[in-house]
Design an enzyme around this catalytic site. Structure first.
Site: not given
Ligand code: PBG
Length: 306
Positions: A82-83, A130-131, A148, A154, A241
């Site tokens: 997702k990154d 999104r959240r 963050r 967190r 983002c």
């Molecule tokens: N945004 C950062 C990030 N990138 C991946 C994860 C968690 C692991 C994943 O989604 O595979 C997270 C932390 C989160 O959003 O809580």
């Protein structure tokens, strides 16, 4: 005796876990292969004072790892899918996608078991638009506050009392052995994760066939299908983002079902759509659901604010 395979990784506990996981799977698939980690710091890790949405800049977590591959200090890089931006820098390719962990977001609180239980005006920490959009849609009364940093940071901020609750990806919390802290798993299609959430991706130098052949052994076809659909939707909508996009694709016997939403973090407006497709046409499905969202007015919500 072949050359050791070097894995570039970020240094957070989750990134190191994921890189170690890929190393272990590769050693298992290729007995005798020497696999080493090359831990590196990225801009995304260093900038902690501003939300990623305001900095922008795609691939904030990737750049330093790609430079290491380019300079021959590493052979592959391990990322949370997702990154990874929809389109990679020229010269790089995603080689393996690993079997997905729980793709859901998790509701984490020391005092409340569900979002519905939160008292009026409760403080919830998340910098993800999104959240925020999905929280606003359910509970317009909540105070949404920035949060963050890596997973442990967190959780520590929650425990210090800055929030009544936070939302984190279950996958990250589970991998660190902290799954017990998740009070409710926010299941799709009622709540949607980020495109690609819960999947680990391995990036390589384009055309590196020795390494691509090693990685073929750990690729997961179903996770690739699902995340291809989610990422095609995200790319079609110009996802980043700076906009609120959720997507989750279910792989079944008959084919794929893609659920998606575009939201507005300010108002809590959500536009939702879903569709099925036979066989393995994930990119077509992603484009179809993106078109349905646009048809319902999503373009207005996709203009980056400010
Ligand atoms: N945004 C950062 C990030 N990138 C991946 C994860 C968690 C692991 C994943 O989604 O595979 C997270 C932390 C989160 O959003 O809580």
């Amino acid at each position: 005796m072949t050359a050791p395979l070097r894995i570039a990784t970020r240094k957070s506990a989750l990134a190191l876990w994921q890189a170690e996981h890929v190393a272990a799977l590769l050693r298992q698939a290729h007995p005798g292969l020497v696999v080493e980690l090359v831990p590196l710091s990225t801009r995304g890790d260093e900038i902690l004072d501003r939300s990623l949405a305001t900095i922008g800049g795609k691939g904030l977590f990737l750049k330093e790892l790609e430079v290491a591959m380019q300079e021959g200090r590493a052979d592959i890089a391990v990322h949370s899918l997702k990154d990874v931006p929809a389109s990679l820098e020229p010269g790089f390719a995603l080689s393996a996608i690993l079997p997905r962990a729980d793709a859901a977001d998790g509701f984490i609180s020391n005092d409340y078991a569900t979002i519905a239980e939160l008292p009026n005006g409760a403080r919830v920490g998340t910098s993800s638009l999104r959240r925020q959009a999905q929280l606003r849609a359910l509970r317009p009364d909540l105070q949404l506050l920035d949060l963050r940093g890596n997973v442990n940071t967190r959780l520590a901020r929650l425990d210090e009392g800055h929030y009544e609750a936070i939302i984190l990806a279950c996958a990250g919390v589970d991998r660190l052995g902290l799954g017990g802290r998740v009070r409710s798993r926010l299941a799709s299609p009622d709540w949607l994760p980020a495109p690609g959430q819960g999947a680990i991706a391995v990036e390589i130098r384009e055309g590196d066939t020795r390494v691509a052949e090693l990685l073929a052994a750990i690729d997961d076809a179903d996770t690739r299908l699902a995340t291809d659909a989610e990422r095609a939707l995200n790319e079609q909508l110009g996802g980043s983002c700076a906009v609120a996009i959720g997507a989750f694709c279910v792989v079944a016997e008959f084919g794929l079902t893609l659920h998606a939403l575009v939201g507005d973090a300010g108002s809590g407006e959500l536009i939702v759509a879903q569709a099925d497709i036979d066989g393995d046409k994930p990119v077509e499905l992603g484009h179809e659901v993106a078109a349905m969202l646009i048809q319902q007015g999503a373009a207005e919500l996709l203009k980056p604010q400010r």
